[in-house]
Design a protein around this motif. Structure first.
Motif, PDB file in Angstrom:
ATOM      1  N   ALA A  39     -31.826 -34.208 -41.840  1.00  0.00           N
ATOM      2  CA  ALA A  39     -31.672 -34.513 -43.258  1.00  0.00           C
ATOM      3  C   ALA A  39     -33.041 -34.776 -43.865  1.00  0.00           C
ATOM      4  CB  ALA A  39     -30.770 -35.742 -43.440  1.00  0.00           C
ATOM      5  N   GLY A  40     -33.061 -34.846 -45.187  1.00  0.00           N
ATOM      6  CA  GLY A  40     -34.306 -35.115 -45.898  1.00  0.00           C
ATOM      7  C   GLY A  40     -34.107 -36.132 -46.998  1.00  0.00           C
ATOM      8  N   SER A  41     -35.161 -36.888 -47.281  1.00  0.00           N
ATOM      9  CA  SER A  41     -35.091 -37.880 -48.350  1.00  0.00           C
ATOM     10  C   SER A  41     -35.107 -37.207 -49.727  1.00  0.00           C
ATOM     11  CB  SER A  41     -36.223 -38.892 -48.224  1.00  0.00           C
ATOM     12  OG  SER A  41     -37.468 -38.237 -48.119  1.00  0.00           O
ATOM     13  N   GLU A  42     -35.747 -36.032 -49.803  1.00  0.00           N
ATOM     14  CA  GLU A  42     -35.777 -35.233 -51.041  1.00  0.00           C
ATOM     15  C   GLU A  42     -35.627 -33.767 -50.662  1.00  0.00           C
ATOM     16  OE1 GLU A  42     -39.380 -36.032 -53.245  1.00  0.00           O
ATOM     17  OE2 GLU A  42     -39.290 -38.159 -52.723  1.00  0.00           O
ATOM     18  N   PRO A  43     -34.414 -33.359 -50.233  1.00  0.00           N
ATOM     19  CA  PRO A  43     -34.261 -31.999 -49.699  1.00  0.00           C
ATOM     20  C   PRO A  43     -34.576 -30.899 -50.719  1.00  0.00           C
ATOM     21  CG  PRO A  43     -32.122 -33.096 -49.903  1.00  0.00           C
ATOM     22  CD  PRO A  43     -33.164 -34.101 -50.266  1.00  0.00           C
ATOM     23  N   LYS A  44     -35.187 -29.844 -50.195  1.00  0.00           N
ATOM     24  CA  LYS A  44     -35.449 -28.640 -50.990  1.00  0.00           C
ATOM     25  C   LYS A  44     -34.152 -27.847 -51.124  1.00  0.00           C
ATOM     26  CE  LYS A  44     -40.058 -28.416 -51.438  1.00  0.00           C
ATOM     27  NZ  LYS A  44     -40.704 -28.483 -52.718  1.00  0.00           N
ATOM     28  N   GLU A  45     -34.206 -26.763 -51.897  1.00  0.00           N
ATOM     29  CA  GLU A  45     -33.023 -25.917 -52.051  1.00  0.00           C
ATOM     30  C   GLU A  45     -32.801 -25.013 -50.853  1.00  0.00           C
ATOM     31  OE1 GLU A  45     -32.372 -23.851 -55.696  1.00  0.00           O
ATOM     32  OE2 GLU A  45     -33.144 -25.515 -56.874  1.00  0.00           O
ATOM     33  N   ARG A  46     -33.908 -24.623 -50.173  1.00  0.00           N
ATOM     34  CA  ARG A  46     -33.771 -23.708 -49.030  1.00  0.00           C
ATOM     35  C   ARG A  46     -34.840 -24.004 -48.002  1.00  0.00           C
ATOM     36  NH1 ARG A  46     -35.186 -20.866 -53.470  1.00  0.00           N
ATOM     37  NH2 ARG A  46     -33.034 -20.227 -53.724  1.00  0.00           N
ATOM     38  N   LEU A  47     -34.642 -23.457 -46.810  1.00  0.00           N
ATOM     39  CA  LEU A  47     -35.602 -23.656 -45.736  1.00  0.00           C
ATOM     40  C   LEU A  47     -36.895 -22.902 -46.005  1.00  0.00           C
ATOM     41  CD1 LEU A  47     -33.332 -25.021 -44.176  1.00  0.00           C
ATOM     42  CD2 LEU A  47     -33.885 -23.589 -42.245  1.00  0.00           C
ATOM     43  N   ASN A  48     -37.956 -23.406 -45.411  1.00  0.00           N
ATOM     44  CA  ASN A  48     -39.256 -22.758 -45.463  1.00  0.00           C
ATOM     45  C   ASN A  48     -39.130 -21.409 -44.728  1.00  0.00           C
ATOM     46  OD1 ASN A  48     -41.863 -21.902 -44.679  1.00  0.00           O
ATOM     47  ND2 ASN A  48     -42.626 -23.988 -44.521  1.00  0.00           N
ATOM     48  N   PRO A  49     -39.412 -20.293 -45.406  1.00  0.00           N
ATOM     49  CA  PRO A  49     -39.261 -18.983 -44.762  1.00  0.00           C
ATOM     50  C   PRO A  49     -40.170 -18.792 -43.548  1.00  0.00           C
ATOM     51  CG  PRO A  49     -40.204 -18.758 -46.971  1.00  0.00           C
ATOM     52  CD  PRO A  49     -39.828 -20.196 -46.801  1.00  0.00           C
ATOM     53  N   VAL A  50     -41.324 -19.449 -43.536  1.00  0.00           N
ATOM     54  CA  VAL A  50     -42.213 -19.332 -42.369  1.00  0.00           C
ATOM     55  C   VAL A  50     -41.610 -20.087 -41.182  1.00  0.00           C
ATOM     56  CG1 VAL A  50     -44.555 -19.657 -41.497  1.00  0.00           C
ATOM     57  CG2 VAL A  50     -44.208 -19.026 -43.884  1.00  0.00           C
ATOM     58  N   ALA A  51     -40.948 -21.209 -41.428  1.00  0.00           N
ATOM     59  CA  ALA A  51     -40.256 -21.929 -40.347  1.00  0.00           C
ATOM     60  C   ALA A  51     -39.150 -21.051 -39.764  1.00  0.00           C
ATOM     61  CB  ALA A  51     -39.683 -23.251 -40.866  1.00  0.00           C
TER      62      ALA A  51
END
Length: 135
Positions: A39-51
């Motif tokens: 989980a994240g404290s301030e989640p982004k909309e999508r995953l990092n494409p490089v990850a």
């Protein structure tokens, strides 16, 4: 630890890179013997494409994962909470095992740097797994 499967929660700010890679490795390497959350404290909309790309190089597909918001329930239900630069936003409960993994945020980094972060995460997950499931 609980009598059932140990439950591990990985937390970072955006839940788009580090925590997703760590969760994917623990899921893969534990072969279902550990419950894994991220989980994240301030989640982004999508995953990092490089990850996504560097995990695919390891044969692990995280493309369908979505960043999730950190909840108090997720922390309460976990045996181990591993934070990755989320600072003081992670609630603290007595009796939980907490670890802070100092990892560079892969956001905006070139693929070579993200591979190095991935490899560091893999080593840490392997060590954690050895502690959670000795023998």
């Amino acid at each position: 630890m609980t009598a059932t499967k140990p439950r591990v929660l990985f937390v970072c700010v955006h839940n788009a890179g580090r925590s997703q890679m760590a969760a994917a490795y623990l899921r893969e390497l534990s072969r279902g013997r550990v419950e894994v959350l991220s989980a994240g404290s301030e989640p982004k909309e999508r995953l990092n494409p490089v990850a996504i790309q560097v995990m695919a190089e390891e044969g692990i597909d995280i493309a369908s994962e979505r960043p999730k918001i950190l909840t108090v329930d997720a922390v309460q239900e976990s045996d181990v909470v591993i934070t990755m630069g989320c600072g003081d936003t992670c609630p603290i409960f007595p009796g939980k095992r907490y670890e802070e993994w100092e990892l560079t945020d892969p956001a905006g980094r070139p693929v070579e740097e993200v591979r190095a972060i991935r490899d560091d995460i893999k080593q840490r997950v392997q060590a954690l797994l050895g502690e959670l499931l000795p023998g």
